[in-house]
Design a protein around this motif. Structure first.
Motif, PDB file in Angstrom:
ATOM      1  N   ARG A 283       0.910   4.181  -2.914  1.00  0.00           N
ATOM      2  CA  ARG A 283       0.856   5.622  -2.644  1.00  0.00           C
ATOM      3  C   ARG A 283       2.038   6.340  -3.292  1.00  0.00           C
TER       4      ARG A 283
ATOM      5  N   SER B   9       0.834  -1.202   0.000  1.00  0.00           N
ATOM      6  CA  SER B   9       0.000   0.000   0.000  1.00  0.00           C
ATOM      7  C   SER B   9       0.871   1.256   0.000  1.00  0.00           C
TER       8      SER B   9
ATOM      9  N   HIS C 272      -4.863   2.444  -2.465  1.00  0.00           N
ATOM     10  CA  HIS C 272      -4.453   3.683  -1.803  1.00  0.00           C
ATOM     11  C   HIS C 272      -5.633   4.358  -1.114  1.00  0.00           C
TER      12      HIS C 272
END
Length: 268
Positions: free
Chosen positions: A19, A15, A63
């Motif tokens: 991002r 994750s 995200h």
């Protein structure tokens, strides 16, 4: 069907990777209705339905679920793609074989089990494959409506996604979160309601891109301007300005022996 096999440490790393990729690529991330969606996620598990238009969609879903909404996110994925990219199962993807009708019931039950408490989220792209952003109707499949029907605790939230190039070097990621869509016993009605709700959010984005009601979208991320690019642009402007902006030479006056210019006219 391929079940999700989420691994906490891998999910945290991936994750963060998602991002970083988004922030390195997009100049801005603009969102509407984000606070409302966060509040809903604290009250109930969320079933998110969205249009599917780009390779970026899975990373955006991860995200948004993890960092913008703060939820424990999962997503439905085509089993063929999940077999090709099995690491997505470790971050919450579960696969449905679109060519096997029997897979549908298994996936519905799996999704319903995931949507058991507030703070959980399942993201579904009911179009089933990437489609052009201009395509209407969106052509939703009934699977997400069936999940909404059987997941009695879940709140269905429509989301519009759009990636738009404009007056800057980097594109903008637009997100529009709509009001919850009530579940329907009739999955045909449910599918239509979900599709219309997502189309309405895409229309909001379209108006904002054209400058109408853009202030309703908050900037949740904005990339810092490139210093090197700014310096190079200023240097090039300074070097070329004297040459480009100098006054053109005036034409020499006609002498007495010069013939006047010919005037042509079109026939009546």
């Amino acid at each position: 069907m391929i079940p999700a096999r989420k691994v906490s440490w891998f999910n945290t790393w991936f994750s963060g990777h998602a991002r970083s990729r988004i922030q390195a690529t997009f100049g801005e991330v603009r969102a509407r209705g984000l606070d409302r969606a966060r509040a809903l996620a604290r009250e109930a598990p969320l079933l998110v339905v969205s249009n599917h238009t780009s390779w970026w969609d899975p990373l955006v879903a991860m995200h948004v679920s993890t960092h913008l909404l703060g939820t424990d996110g999962y997503a439905m994925m085509d089993a063929k793609n999940l077999r090709r990219l099995p690491f997505f199962a470790l971050v919450g993807a579960f696969g449905v074989d679109l060519d096997k009708p029997t897979d549908g019931a298994l996936v519905m039950r799996h999704a319903a089990r995931l949507l058991d408490t507030p703070g959980k989220l399942v993201w579904v792209y009911p179009q089933g494959q990437e489609r052009p952003i201009t395509e209407r109707p969106l052509g939703f499949r009934p699977g997400s409506a069936e999940i909404a029907r059987v997941s009695r605790k879940a709140c269905t939230v429509p989301v519009g996604l759009r990636y738009e190039f404009g007056g800057t070097e980097r594109p903008t990621l637009w997100l529009s979160f709509g009001e919850p869509v009530p579940a329907e016993r009739d999955t045909t009605k449910g599918r239509v309601a979900q599709e219309e709700a997502v189309e309405a959010e895409l229309l909001r984005i379209d108006r904002a891109v054209r400058g109408e009601d853009a202030e309703s979208f908050e900037v949740v991320f904005r990339a810092a301007p490139s210093r090197v690019g700014g310096v190079l642009e200023a240097m090039l402007a300074a070097m070329t300005r004297p040459w480009v902006m100098r006054a053109p030479k005036a034409a020499p006056p006609l002498s007495a022996g010069d013939a006047p210019p010919k005037v042509t006219s079109s026939p009546p």
